[in-house]
Design a protein around this motif. Sequence first.
Motif, PDB file in Angstrom:
ATOM      1  N   ALA A  30     -39.261 -14.603  11.145  1.00 28.23           N
ATOM      2  CA  ALA A  30     -38.714 -15.844  10.853  1.00 28.23           C
ATOM      3  C   ALA A  30     -37.431 -16.056  11.257  1.00 28.23           C
ATOM      4  O   ALA A  30     -36.799 -17.027  11.849  1.00 28.23           O
ATOM      5  CB  ALA A  30     -38.902 -16.169   9.364  1.00 28.23           C
ATOM      6  N   LYS A  31     -36.399 -15.297  10.774  1.00 30.32           N
ATOM      7  CA  LYS A  31     -34.957 -15.297  11.057  1.00 30.32           C
ATOM      8  C   LYS A  31     -34.725 -15.607  12.591  1.00 30.32           C
ATOM      9  O   LYS A  31     -33.794 -16.467  12.977  1.00 30.32           O
ATOM     10  CB  LYS A  31     -34.262 -14.208  10.435  1.00 30.32           C
ATOM     11  CG  LYS A  31     -32.708 -14.296  10.541  1.00 30.32           C
ATOM     12  CD  LYS A  31     -32.256 -12.965   9.734  1.00 30.32           C
ATOM     13  CE  LYS A  31     -30.686 -13.131   9.623  1.00 30.32           C
ATOM     14  NZ  LYS A  31     -30.043 -12.801  10.868  1.00 30.32           N
ATOM     15  N   GLY A  32     -35.502 -14.286  13.396  1.00 28.21           N
ATOM     16  CA  GLY A  32     -34.941 -14.465  14.665  1.00 28.21           C
ATOM     17  C   GLY A  32     -35.526 -15.768  15.454  1.00 28.21           C
ATOM     18  O   GLY A  32     -34.662 -16.548  16.270  1.00 28.21           O
ATOM     19  N   GLY A  33     -36.706 -16.307  14.972  1.00 33.97           N
ATOM     20  CA  GLY A  33     -37.080 -17.539  15.634  1.00 33.97           C
ATOM     21  C   GLY A  33     -36.325 -18.673  15.241  1.00 33.97           C
ATOM     22  O   GLY A  33     -36.019 -19.689  16.086  1.00 33.97           O
ATOM     23  N   ILE A  34     -35.908 -18.837  13.872  1.00 35.39           N
ATOM     24  CA  ILE A  34     -35.074 -20.048  13.464  1.00 35.39           C
ATOM     25  C   ILE A  34     -33.721 -19.910  14.127  1.00 35.39           C
ATOM     26  O   ILE A  34     -33.263 -20.881  14.579  1.00 35.39           O
ATOM     27  CB  ILE A  34     -35.146 -19.963  11.909  1.00 35.39           C
ATOM     28  CG1 ILE A  34     -36.542 -20.463  11.604  1.00 35.39           C
ATOM     29  CG2 ILE A  34     -33.848 -21.051  11.585  1.00 35.39           C
ATOM     30  CD1 ILE A  34     -36.496 -20.544   9.914  1.00 35.39           C
ATOM     31  N   GLU A  35     -33.156 -18.692  14.298  1.00 36.53           N
ATOM     32  CA  GLU A  35     -31.877 -18.591  14.663  1.00 36.53           C
ATOM     33  C   GLU A  35     -31.737 -18.792  16.395  1.00 36.53           C
ATOM     34  O   GLU A  35     -30.764 -19.216  16.907  1.00 36.53           O
ATOM     35  CB  GLU A  35     -31.229 -17.218  14.548  1.00 36.53           C
ATOM     36  CG  GLU A  35     -30.616 -16.887  13.061  1.00 36.53           C
ATOM     37  CD  GLU A  35     -30.444 -15.695  12.903  1.00 36.53           C
ATOM     38  OE1 GLU A  35     -30.387 -14.726  13.562  1.00 36.53           O
ATOM     39  OE2 GLU A  35     -29.594 -15.200  11.778  1.00 36.53           O
ATOM     40  N   SER A  36     -32.739 -18.761  16.932  1.00 31.26           N
ATOM     41  CA  SER A  36     -33.263 -19.290  18.243  1.00 31.26           C
ATOM     42  C   SER A  36     -33.342 -20.605  18.591  1.00 31.26           C
ATOM     43  O   SER A  36     -33.578 -21.147  19.635  1.00 31.26           O
ATOM     44  CB  SER A  36     -33.971 -18.306  18.871  1.00 31.26           C
ATOM     45  OG  SER A  36     -35.548 -18.625  18.703  1.00 31.26           O
ATOM     46  N   GLY A  37     -33.576 -21.462  17.322  1.00 28.84           N
ATOM     47  CA  GLY A  37     -33.963 -22.844  17.532  1.00 28.84           C
ATOM     48  C   GLY A  37     -35.113 -23.210  17.330  1.00 28.84           C
ATOM     49  O   GLY A  37     -35.751 -24.332  17.699  1.00 28.84           O
ATOM     50  N   SER A  38     -35.971 -22.543  17.126  1.00 28.33           N
ATOM     51  CA  SER A  38     -37.380 -22.534  17.108  1.00 28.33           C
ATOM     52  C   SER A  38     -38.197 -23.256  15.800  1.00 28.33           C
ATOM     53  O   SER A  38     -37.238 -22.969  14.871  1.00 28.33           O
ATOM     54  CB  SER A  38     -38.240 -21.271  17.386  1.00 28.33           C
ATOM     55  OG  SER A  38     -38.005 -20.719  18.795  1.00 28.33           O
ATOM     56  N   LEU A  39     -38.985 -23.884  15.841  1.00 26.69           N
ATOM     57  CA  LEU A  39     -39.914 -24.321  14.507  1.00 26.69           C
ATOM     58  C   LEU A  39     -40.740 -23.018  14.110  1.00 26.69           C
ATOM     59  O   LEU A  39     -41.293 -22.658  14.855  1.00 26.69           O
ATOM     60  CB  LEU A  39     -40.671 -25.354  14.891  1.00 26.69           C
ATOM     61  CG  LEU A  39     -40.012 -26.451  15.316  1.00 26.69           C
ATOM     62  CD1 LEU A  39     -41.321 -27.838  15.848  1.00 26.69           C
ATOM     63  CD2 LEU A  39     -39.146 -27.327  14.523  1.00 26.69           C
ATOM     64  N   VAL A  40     -40.369 -22.590  13.032  1.00 27.54           N
ATOM     65  CA  VAL A  40     -41.072 -21.532  12.169  1.00 27.54           C
ATOM     66  C   VAL A  40     -41.867 -22.033  11.025  1.00 27.54           C
ATOM     67  O   VAL A  40     -41.107 -22.738  10.199  1.00 27.54           O
ATOM     68  CB  VAL A  40     -40.099 -20.419  11.931  1.00 27.54           C
ATOM     69  CG1 VAL A  40     -40.760 -18.986  11.366  1.00 27.54           C
ATOM     70  CG2 VAL A  40     -39.337 -20.152  13.292  1.00 27.54           C
ATOM     71  N   GLY A  41     -42.941 -21.611  10.873  1.00 33.95           N
ATOM     72  CA  GLY A  41     -43.801 -21.792   9.465  1.00 33.95           C
ATOM     73  C   GLY A  41     -44.409 -20.323   9.258  1.00 33.95           C
ATOM     74  O   GLY A  41     -44.537 -19.271   9.981  1.00 33.95           O
ATOM     75  N   VAL A  42     -44.596 -20.243   7.826  1.00 33.24           N
ATOM     76  CA  VAL A  42     -45.103 -18.848   7.659  1.00 33.24           C
ATOM     77  C   VAL A  42     -46.459 -19.186   6.615  1.00 33.24           C
ATOM     78  O   VAL A  42     -46.311 -20.165   5.571  1.00 33.24           O
ATOM     79  CB  VAL A  42     -44.008 -18.239   6.766  1.00 33.24           C
ATOM     80  CG1 VAL A  42     -44.696 -16.825   6.260  1.00 33.24           C
ATOM     81  CG2 VAL A  42     -42.764 -17.672   7.614  1.00 33.24           C
ATOM     82  N   ALA A  43     -47.296 -18.422   6.644  1.00 29.10           N
ATOM     83  CA  ALA A  43     -48.632 -18.366   5.727  1.00 29.10           C
ATOM     84  C   ALA A  43     -48.644 -17.149   5.272  1.00 29.10           C
ATOM     85  O   ALA A  43     -48.891 -16.117   6.056  1.00 29.10           O
ATOM     86  CB  ALA A  43     -49.957 -18.894   6.328  1.00 29.10           C
ATOM     87  N   GLY A  44     -49.090 -16.634   3.982  1.00 32.20           N
ATOM     88  CA  GLY A  44     -48.950 -15.703   3.395  1.00 32.20           C
ATOM     89  C   GLY A  44     -49.653 -15.581   1.805  1.00 32.20           C
ATOM     90  O   GLY A  44     -48.751 -16.421   1.417  1.00 32.20           O
ATOM     91  N   GLY A  45     -50.658 -14.878   1.423  1.00 29.51           N
ATOM     92  CA  GLY A  45     -51.063 -15.122   0.180  1.00 29.51           C
ATOM     93  C   GLY A  45     -51.631 -16.703   0.002  1.00 29.51           C
ATOM     94  O   GLY A  45     -52.182 -17.220   0.775  1.00 29.51           O
ATOM     95  N   THR A  46     -51.068 -17.173  -0.824  1.00 29.52           N
ATOM     96  CA  THR A  46     -51.326 -18.631  -1.266  1.00 29.52           C
ATOM     97  C   THR A  46     -50.160 -19.690  -0.932  1.00 29.52           C
ATOM     98  O   THR A  46     -50.387 -20.842  -1.145  1.00 29.52           O
ATOM     99  CB  THR A  46     -51.343 -18.878  -2.843  1.00 29.52           C
ATOM    100  OG1 THR A  46     -50.282 -18.279  -3.576  1.00 29.52           O
ATOM    101  CG2 THR A  46     -52.405 -18.111  -3.410  1.00 29.52           C
ATOM    102  N   THR A  47     -49.411 -19.201  -0.158  1.00 26.29           N
ATOM    103  CA  THR A  47     -47.871 -19.696   0.393  1.00 26.29           C
ATOM    104  C   THR A  47     -48.522 -20.498   1.897  1.00 26.29           C
ATOM    105  O   THR A  47     -48.798 -19.588   2.652  1.00 26.29           O
ATOM    106  CB  THR A  47     -46.945 -19.285   0.484  1.00 26.29           C
ATOM    107  OG1 THR A  47     -46.387 -18.766  -0.913  1.00 26.29           O
ATOM    108  CG2 THR A  47     -45.696 -19.824   0.982  1.00 26.29           C
ATOM    109  N   VAL A  48     -48.192 -21.767   2.061  1.00 26.07           N
ATOM    110  CA  VAL A  48     -48.276 -22.416   3.506  1.00 26.07           C
ATOM    111  C   VAL A  48     -46.728 -23.000   3.586  1.00 26.07           C
ATOM    112  O   VAL A  48     -46.640 -24.017   3.140  1.00 26.07           O
ATOM    113  CB  VAL A  48     -49.293 -22.869   3.899  1.00 26.07           C
ATOM    114  CG1 VAL A  48     -49.292 -23.706   5.148  1.00 26.07           C
ATOM    115  CG2 VAL A  48     -50.580 -22.205   3.569  1.00 26.07           C
TER     116      VAL A  48
END
Length: 144
Positions: A30-48
């Motif tokens: 996530a950190k690498g993607g955001i620092e490179s200017g990408s849109l990043v989302g995460v899904a894990g457990g009950t979190t989206v």
Amino acid sequence: MLLLDTDPAVHTAGVHGTLEWAIRATASFAKGGIESGSLVGVAGGTTVISPASGQSQLVRIMVRLAAVSDRDAVPVAELASNPKIASAHSFVRIAITTDAGMALAPRCRDVRFVSLQRGGFEGTAAIDTPGMTPWLDIPNAALM
């Protein structure tokens, strides 16, 4: 879109187990993607968390990842079929799981797998996943 496999059936237990390792790997992606200017989302457990960019998105992701526990048990195959996540089909979907998680989720379409090998943890052995090749194979937690 990063998919964090939180299913305790595929992870080793404890604060130094594979779930914690998977959380750290997800945070790094996530950190690498955001620092490179990408849109990043995460899904894990009950979190989206829907894909977005910027420092506030990174903070949002890190706060949510810090709260993930083994009580948030959602297998990666279930995450991949979640309608909120499936609607993000224009995004690359990367599942962070273990070799055991890959063995249980071989039919996830359009998902790239990061496979954390459980064999480096006490009391576990690596699991063979014939015919499946992970996008990224991390053999041992000591290398992290």
